[in-house]
Design a protein around this motif. Structure first.
Motif, PDB file in Angstrom:
ATOM      1  N   ALA A 128      -1.307  -5.737  -0.128  1.00  8.82           N
ATOM      2  CA  ALA A 128      -2.575  -6.522   0.226  1.00  8.82           C
ATOM      3  C   ALA A 128      -3.769  -5.483  -0.165  1.00  8.82           C
ATOM      4  CB  ALA A 128      -2.697  -7.496   1.241  1.00  8.82           C
ATOM      5  N   GLY A 129      -3.528  -4.387  -0.658  1.00  9.15           N
ATOM      6  CA  GLY A 129      -4.719  -3.180  -0.754  1.00  9.15           C
ATOM      7  C   GLY A 129      -4.730  -2.964   0.352  1.00  9.15           C
ATOM      8  N   SER A 130      -6.139  -2.781   0.685  1.00  6.76           N
ATOM      9  CA  SER A 130      -6.507  -2.079   2.156  1.00  6.76           C
ATOM     10  C   SER A 130      -6.131  -2.968   3.193  1.00  6.76           C
ATOM     11  CB  SER A 130      -7.936  -1.739   1.998  1.00  6.76           C
ATOM     12  OG  SER A 130      -8.650  -2.944   2.176  1.00  6.76           O
ATOM     13  N   ALA A 131      -5.598  -4.127   3.143  1.00 10.24           N
ATOM     14  CA  ALA A 131      -5.351  -4.918   4.152  1.00 10.24           C
ATOM     15  C   ALA A 131      -3.928  -4.704   4.655  1.00 10.24           C
ATOM     16  CB  ALA A 131      -5.354  -6.395   3.887  1.00 10.24           C
ATOM     17  N   ASN A 132      -3.082  -5.357   5.256  1.00  8.64           N
ATOM     18  CA  ASN A 132      -1.594  -5.355   5.682  1.00  8.64           C
ATOM     19  C   ASN A 132      -0.823  -5.728   4.590  1.00  8.64           C
ATOM     20  OD1 ASN A 132      -3.036  -7.556   7.111  1.00  8.64           O
ATOM     21  ND2 ASN A 132      -1.021  -8.346   6.367  1.00  8.64           N
ATOM     22  N   ASP A 133       0.413  -5.222   4.643  1.00  4.71           N
ATOM     23  CA  ASP A 133       1.349  -5.499   3.631  1.00  4.71           C
ATOM     24  C   ASP A 133       1.732  -7.070   3.937  1.00  4.71           C
ATOM     25  OD1 ASP A 133       1.074  -2.949   2.152  1.00  4.71           O
ATOM     26  OD2 ASP A 133       2.891  -2.399   3.535  1.00  4.71           O
ATOM     27  N   VAL A 134       2.427  -7.514   3.162  1.00  5.23           N
ATOM     28  CA  VAL A 134       2.898  -9.209   3.528  1.00  5.23           C
ATOM     29  C   VAL A 134       4.509  -9.177   2.869  1.00  5.23           C
ATOM     30  CG1 VAL A 134       2.676 -11.401   2.725  1.00  5.23           C
ATOM     31  CG2 VAL A 134       0.678  -9.820   2.965  1.00  5.23           C
ATOM     32  N   LEU A 135       5.179  -9.889   4.110  1.00  3.22           N
ATOM     33  CA  LEU A 135       6.586 -10.064   3.895  1.00  3.22           C
ATOM     34  C   LEU A 135       6.710 -11.576   2.971  1.00  3.22           C
ATOM     35  CD1 LEU A 135       8.108 -10.035   7.435  1.00  3.22           C
ATOM     36  CD2 LEU A 135       8.433  -8.325   5.635  1.00  3.22           C
ATOM     37  N   VAL A 136       7.450 -11.371   1.890  1.00  4.67           N
ATOM     38  CA  VAL A 136       7.677 -12.847   1.087  1.00  4.67           C
ATOM     39  C   VAL A 136       9.035 -13.262   1.564  1.00  4.67           C
ATOM     40  CG1 VAL A 136       7.986 -13.824  -0.897  1.00  4.67           C
ATOM     41  CG2 VAL A 136       6.247 -11.946  -0.748  1.00  4.67           C
ATOM     42  N   VAL A 137       8.949 -14.600   2.437  1.00  2.00           N
ATOM     43  CA  VAL A 137      10.215 -15.042   2.852  1.00  2.00           C
ATOM     44  C   VAL A 137      10.690 -16.374   2.371  1.00  2.00           C
ATOM     45  CG1 VAL A 137      11.177 -15.753   5.027  1.00  2.00           C
ATOM     46  CG2 VAL A 137       9.585 -13.716   5.049  1.00  2.00           C
ATOM     47  N   HIS A 138      11.895 -16.153   1.762  1.00  2.00           N
ATOM     48  CA  HIS A 138      12.342 -17.363   1.310  1.00  2.00           C
ATOM     49  C   HIS A 138      13.347 -18.082   2.210  1.00  2.00           C
ATOM     50  CE1 HIS A 138      11.730 -15.714  -3.299  1.00  2.00           C
ATOM     51  NE2 HIS A 138      10.506 -16.191  -2.597  1.00  2.00           N
ATOM     52  N   SER A 139      13.153 -19.461   2.078  1.00  2.00           N
ATOM     53  CA  SER A 139      13.743 -20.166   3.307  1.00  2.00           C
ATOM     54  C   SER A 139      15.377 -20.304   2.810  1.00  2.00           C
ATOM     55  CB  SER A 139      13.335 -21.779   3.135  1.00  2.00           C
ATOM     56  OG  SER A 139      14.116 -22.553   4.215  1.00  2.00           O
TER      57      SER A 139
END
Length: 177
Positions: A128-139
C-alpha cells in the motif's frame, strides 16, 4: 542451469533496454529496490525458457534500476531479454530477524480470528505504498459470505501472531468485515 519454480523467488523483471551498449531496465520487487543488485547471478525465465546470467554492473536510475549483464553488449541482445522475470534460489535470500517474514512465507497460511473463526487462506500480499502491506485472504468456507478480505499487516493492532510451523496467522479482525 534449470530450477523448479518452487525453489525460486522472483525478484523483478527486465522491462526494456537502456541505451545502445546492452544495458537493460529492471523493475525490482525488492525493498529497497536496489537490493536486487545484491545477487550477481540471476535466473531469467519467460514462457518456460530459463537462462542463467551474471550481473556485472547495475545502479539506480530515476525511479527504477538499470543493469548490465555479462555478454550482453548491444541494444539487440538487450532487447531480446525484455519481458524475462528475474529470480534467484530461495536458499540465497538472507535470513530475516525473528518476527519478520518474506511475503512468500506468508502465502498459503490459514488466517484465524482471536476467537478461532477461519477467515481463509492468504492468497498474496499487496503493498500500500508508504502505508502498511495488506494480506489478501480468500475464504475457504462454503458458508462464508466474504469471498475475499483485505487485512492490513499491522503488528499488535491487527496481526496478533504468526506460527510458521502451523502455517497459521491469528488476527484481531471482525469476520463480517
Amino acid at each position: 542451469m534449470t530450477a523448479q519454480p518452487s525453489e525460486l523467488i522472483t525478484l523483478g523483471k527486465i522491462t526494456s533496454v537502456y541505451g545502445v551498449r546492452g544495458w537493460v531496465k529492471v523493475y525490482s520487487y525488492t525493498d529497497p529496490m536496489d537490493r536486487i543488485l545484491d545477487y550477481q547471478e540471476w535466473l531469467l525465465s519467460r514462457n518456460g525458457e530459463q537462462m542463467k546470467v551474471v550481473v556485472d554492473r547495475g545502479k539506480s536510475h530515476g525511479k527504477g534500476m538499470i543493469a548490465h549483464l555479462q555478454g550482453v553488449d548491444d541494444r539487440n541482445a538487450a532487447e531480446a531479454l525484455a519481458g524475462y522475470e528475474i529470480a534467484v534460489p530461495r536458499s540465497e535470500l538472507p535470513e530475516l530477524p525473528e518476527g519478520e517474514y518474506y511475503w512468500w512465507q506468508l502465502e498459503g497460511m490459514q488466517v484465524y480470528t482471536l476467537k478461532g473463526v477461519d477467515l481463509g487462506r492468504v492468497s498474496h500480499l499487496i503493498s500500500a505504498g508508504s502505508a502498511n502491506d495488506v494480506l489478501v485472504v480468500h475464504s475457504t468456507r462454503a458458508d462464508d459470505n466474504q469471498s475475499e478480505r483485505l487485512i492490513p499487516w499491522i503488528w499488535d493492532e491487527v496481526i496478533q501472531a504468526v506460527d510458521p510451523d502451523a502455517r497459521r496467522i491469528t488476527v484481531d479482525w471482525d469476520p463480517d468485515f
